[in-house]
Design a protein around this motif. Structure first.
Motif, PDB file in Angstrom:
ATOM      1  N   LEU A  15      24.621   9.845  28.846  1.00 35.13           N
ATOM      2  CA  LEU A  15      25.826   9.572  29.564  1.00 35.13           C
ATOM      3  C   LEU A  15      27.172   9.850  28.738  1.00 35.13           C
ATOM      4  O   LEU A  15      28.207   9.890  29.364  1.00 35.13           O
ATOM      5  N   GLY A  16      27.142  10.262  27.417  1.00 32.65           N
ATOM      6  CA  GLY A  16      28.326  10.390  26.739  1.00 32.65           C
ATOM      7  C   GLY A  16      29.028  11.698  27.001  1.00 32.65           C
ATOM      8  O   GLY A  16      30.177  11.805  26.512  1.00 32.65           O
ATOM      9  N   GLY A  17      28.291  12.709  27.528  1.00 29.42           N
ATOM     10  CA  GLY A  17      29.036  13.876  27.870  1.00 29.42           C
ATOM     11  C   GLY A  17      29.579  14.504  26.578  1.00 29.42           C
ATOM     12  O   GLY A  17      29.271  14.422  25.436  1.00 29.42           O
ATOM     13  N   ALA A  18      30.175  16.071  26.695  1.00 27.87           N
ATOM     14  CA  ALA A  18      30.584  16.922  25.863  1.00 27.87           C
ATOM     15  C   ALA A  18      31.825  16.560  25.442  1.00 27.87           C
ATOM     16  O   ALA A  18      32.736  16.517  26.367  1.00 27.87           O
ATOM     17  N   CYS A  19      32.228  16.507  24.130  1.00 31.96           N
ATOM     18  CA  CYS A  19      33.611  16.442  23.786  1.00 31.96           C
ATOM     19  C   CYS A  19      34.581  17.601  24.283  1.00 31.96           C
ATOM     20  O   CYS A  19      33.951  18.883  24.341  1.00 31.96           O
ATOM     21  N   SER A  20      35.675  17.366  24.596  1.00 32.65           N
ATOM     22  CA  SER A  20      36.574  18.561  24.939  1.00 32.65           C
ATOM     23  C   SER A  20      38.032  18.450  24.254  1.00 32.65           C
ATOM     24  O   SER A  20      38.151  17.296  23.909  1.00 32.65           O
ATOM     25  N   LYS A  21      38.868  19.451  24.638  1.00 31.98           N
ATOM     26  CA  LYS A  21      40.083  19.366  23.885  1.00 31.98           C
ATOM     27  C   LYS A  21      40.997  18.213  24.837  1.00 31.98           C
ATOM     28  O   LYS A  21      41.777  17.380  24.092  1.00 31.98           O
ATOM     29  N   GLU A  22      40.576  17.928  25.955  1.00 37.08           N
ATOM     30  CA  GLU A  22      41.205  16.934  26.867  1.00 37.08           C
ATOM     31  C   GLU A  22      40.926  15.629  26.443  1.00 37.08           C
ATOM     32  O   GLU A  22      41.679  14.647  26.614  1.00 37.08           O
ATOM     33  N   SER A  23      39.615  15.417  26.385  1.00 37.30           N
ATOM     34  CA  SER A  23      38.962  14.284  25.854  1.00 37.30           C
ATOM     35  C   SER A  23      39.325  13.668  24.487  1.00 37.30           C
ATOM     36  O   SER A  23      39.644  12.401  24.219  1.00 37.30           O
ATOM     37  N   ASN A  24      39.311  14.774  23.560  1.00 32.73           N
ATOM     38  CA  ASN A  24      39.936  14.502  22.279  1.00 32.73           C
ATOM     39  C   ASN A  24      41.376  14.059  22.312  1.00 32.73           C
ATOM     40  O   ASN A  24      41.694  13.049  21.615  1.00 32.73           O
ATOM     41  N   THR A  25      42.139  14.630  23.211  1.00 30.65           N
ATOM     42  CA  THR A  25      43.571  14.094  23.135  1.00 30.65           C
ATOM     43  C   THR A  25      43.624  12.765  23.785  1.00 30.65           C
ATOM     44  O   THR A  25      44.661  12.124  23.091  1.00 30.65           O
ATOM     45  N   LEU A  26      42.859  12.430  24.833  1.00 25.23           N
ATOM     46  CA  LEU A  26      42.843  11.071  25.334  1.00 25.23           C
ATOM     47  C   LEU A  26      42.683   9.812  24.505  1.00 25.23           C
ATOM     48  O   LEU A  26      43.206   8.865  24.473  1.00 25.23           O
ATOM     49  N   SER A  64      44.003  20.948  19.078  1.00 24.58           N
ATOM     50  CA  SER A  64      43.634  22.277  18.549  1.00 24.58           C
ATOM     51  C   SER A  64      42.108  22.324  18.121  1.00 24.58           C
ATOM     52  O   SER A  64      41.775  23.218  17.829  1.00 24.58           O
ATOM     53  N   GLN A  65      41.711  20.923  18.012  1.00 22.97           N
ATOM     54  CA  GLN A  65      40.404  21.095  17.446  1.00 22.97           C
ATOM     55  C   GLN A  65      39.003  21.586  18.304  1.00 22.97           C
ATOM     56  O   GLN A  65      39.286  21.349  19.677  1.00 22.97           O
ATOM     57  N   HIS A  66      38.286  22.463  17.806  1.00 17.09           N
ATOM     58  CA  HIS A  66      37.260  23.015  18.436  1.00 17.09           C
ATOM     59  C   HIS A  66      36.367  21.715  19.009  1.00 17.09           C
ATOM     60  O   HIS A  66      36.212  20.768  18.420  1.00 17.09           O
ATOM     61  N   ALA A  67      35.817  22.015  20.338  1.00 19.80           N
ATOM     62  CA  ALA A  67      34.955  20.980  20.876  1.00 19.80           C
ATOM     63  C   ALA A  67      33.711  21.647  21.746  1.00 19.80           C
ATOM     64  O   ALA A  67      33.594  22.891  21.888  1.00 19.80           O
ATOM     65  N   CYS A  68      32.860  20.818  22.118  1.00 28.60           N
ATOM     66  CA  CYS A  68      31.699  21.281  22.569  1.00 28.60           C
ATOM     67  C   CYS A  68      31.907  22.240  24.020  1.00 28.60           C
ATOM     68  O   CYS A  68      31.263  23.104  24.179  1.00 28.60           O
ATOM     69  N   VAL A  69      32.798  21.573  24.739  1.00 29.98           N
ATOM     70  CA  VAL A  69      33.215  22.303  26.044  1.00 29.98           C
ATOM     71  C   VAL A  69      33.461  23.648  25.626  1.00 29.98           C
ATOM     72  O   VAL A  69      33.159  24.859  26.202  1.00 29.98           O
ATOM     73  N   ASP A  70      34.222  24.090  24.656  1.00 29.11           N
ATOM     74  CA  ASP A  70      34.663  25.412  24.221  1.00 29.11           C
ATOM     75  C   ASP A  70      33.367  26.103  23.792  1.00 29.11           C
ATOM     76  O   ASP A  70      33.152  27.268  24.193  1.00 29.11           O
ATOM     77  N   ASN A  71      32.180  25.470  23.088  1.00 31.65           N
ATOM     78  CA  ASN A  71      31.232  26.106  22.800  1.00 31.65           C
ATOM     79  C   ASN A  71      30.273  26.338  23.914  1.00 31.65           C
ATOM     80  O   ASN A  71      29.747  27.461  24.205  1.00 31.65           O
ATOM     81  N   PHE A  72      30.357  25.523  24.890  1.00 28.90           N
ATOM     82  CA  PHE A  72      29.649  25.964  26.060  1.00 28.90           C
ATOM     83  C   PHE A  72      30.294  27.146  26.800  1.00 28.90           C
ATOM     84  O   PHE A  72      29.499  27.937  27.541  1.00 28.90           O
ATOM     85  N   LEU A  73      31.358  26.926  27.017  1.00 25.19           N
ATOM     86  CA  LEU A  73      32.052  27.885  27.873  1.00 25.19           C
ATOM     87  C   LEU A  73      32.219  29.173  27.173  1.00 25.19           C
ATOM     88  O   LEU A  73      31.654  30.328  27.824  1.00 25.19           O
ATOM     89  N   ALA A  74      31.964  29.544  25.908  1.00 24.86           N
ATOM     90  CA  ALA A  74      31.795  30.957  25.271  1.00 24.86           C
ATOM     91  C   ALA A  74      30.632  31.263  25.235  1.00 24.86           C
ATOM     92  O   ALA A  74      30.083  32.360  25.527  1.00 24.86           O
ATOM     93  N   GLU A  75      29.390  30.545  25.029  1.00 23.04           N
ATOM     94  CA  GLU A  75      28.149  30.884  24.958  1.00 23.04           C
ATOM     95  C   GLU A  75      27.537  31.181  26.378  1.00 23.04           C
ATOM     96  O   GLU A  75      26.875  31.922  26.495  1.00 23.04           O
TER      97      GLU A  75
END
Length: 199
Positions: free
Chosen positions: A87-98, A106-117
């Motif tokens: 249920l927790g989902g993937a961290c993202s720049k948006e969720s970190n900011t919120l 500016s912190q790297h997040a799981c969504v960044d990893n998923f998009l790049a890979e």
């Protein structure tokens, strides 16, 4: 055997009948996970189908990862941690900011990893769905909210998954440092694909 560094992404095709073993090398490390049919990525992991089939919100031995067509993608055949988050989902720049403030943008997040890979595998943002968080401890509180608390894992604990069809697996070895899902210090994990009996 592949040691995936802290904060890094990884992907691989796991063939029908092969086993993927995820080992938490240092303990308390969340591993964000997506899985697709290797021959048709429009068929992909579905949290609602998986939860409905398993009659529960946590994954462990015997859990079947179901697709959006309600077909089995992978089965958990061994798990010595005991509970994993859906249920927790993937961290993202948006969720970190919120959650943690604009200074985390500016912190790297799981969504960044998923998009790049995923881009290396022909996937786009439209292909990202709700993911599994292996080893992450996300209890449902009495008021219905989700908690993110210290993990249940320990060094050397593992999850073994059997592919029920040819699958493409995407992993983000979670870089989150703002909550205890990684003990505030992300660490490497080991991912191993084997034939035959489970590792």
């Amino acid at each position: 055997m592949t040691v995936v560094p802290a904060r890094a992404a990884w992907s691989a095709t796991v063939r029908t009948g092969q086993f993927l073993t995820l080992t938490d090398l240092h303990g308390n490390q969340a591993v964000d996970f997506l899985v697709y049919d290797a021959h048709d990525t429009a068929v992909r992991y579905s949290a609602p189908d998986t939860l409905q089939a398993g009659s529960g919100i946590f994954l462990t031995t015997g859990s079947v990862l179901m697709s959006n067509e309600h077909t089995p993608l992978m089965t958990v055949v061994e798990d010595n941690c005991g509970r994993h988050d859906t249920l927790g989902g993937a961290c993202s720049k948006e969720s970190n900011t919120l959650r943690y403030g604009h200074h985390t943008w500016s912190q790297h997040a799981c969504v960044d990893n998923f998009l790049a890979e995923g881009a290396r595998r022909g996937l786009t943002k439209r292909d990202l769905v709700s993911n599994i968080n292996w080893y992450m401890n996300v209890p449902v509180e009495k008021d219905g909210t989700l908690g993110i608390v210290d993990g249940l894992s320990a060094p050397g604990l593992k999850v073994v998954l059997r592919a029920e069809t040819d699958v493409l697996v995407l992993v983000s070895n979670c870089p989150q440092i703002n909550n205890p899902c990684n003990g505030f210090e992300p660490t490497p994990v080991d991912l191993t694909i084997t034939d035959g009996a489970a590792a």
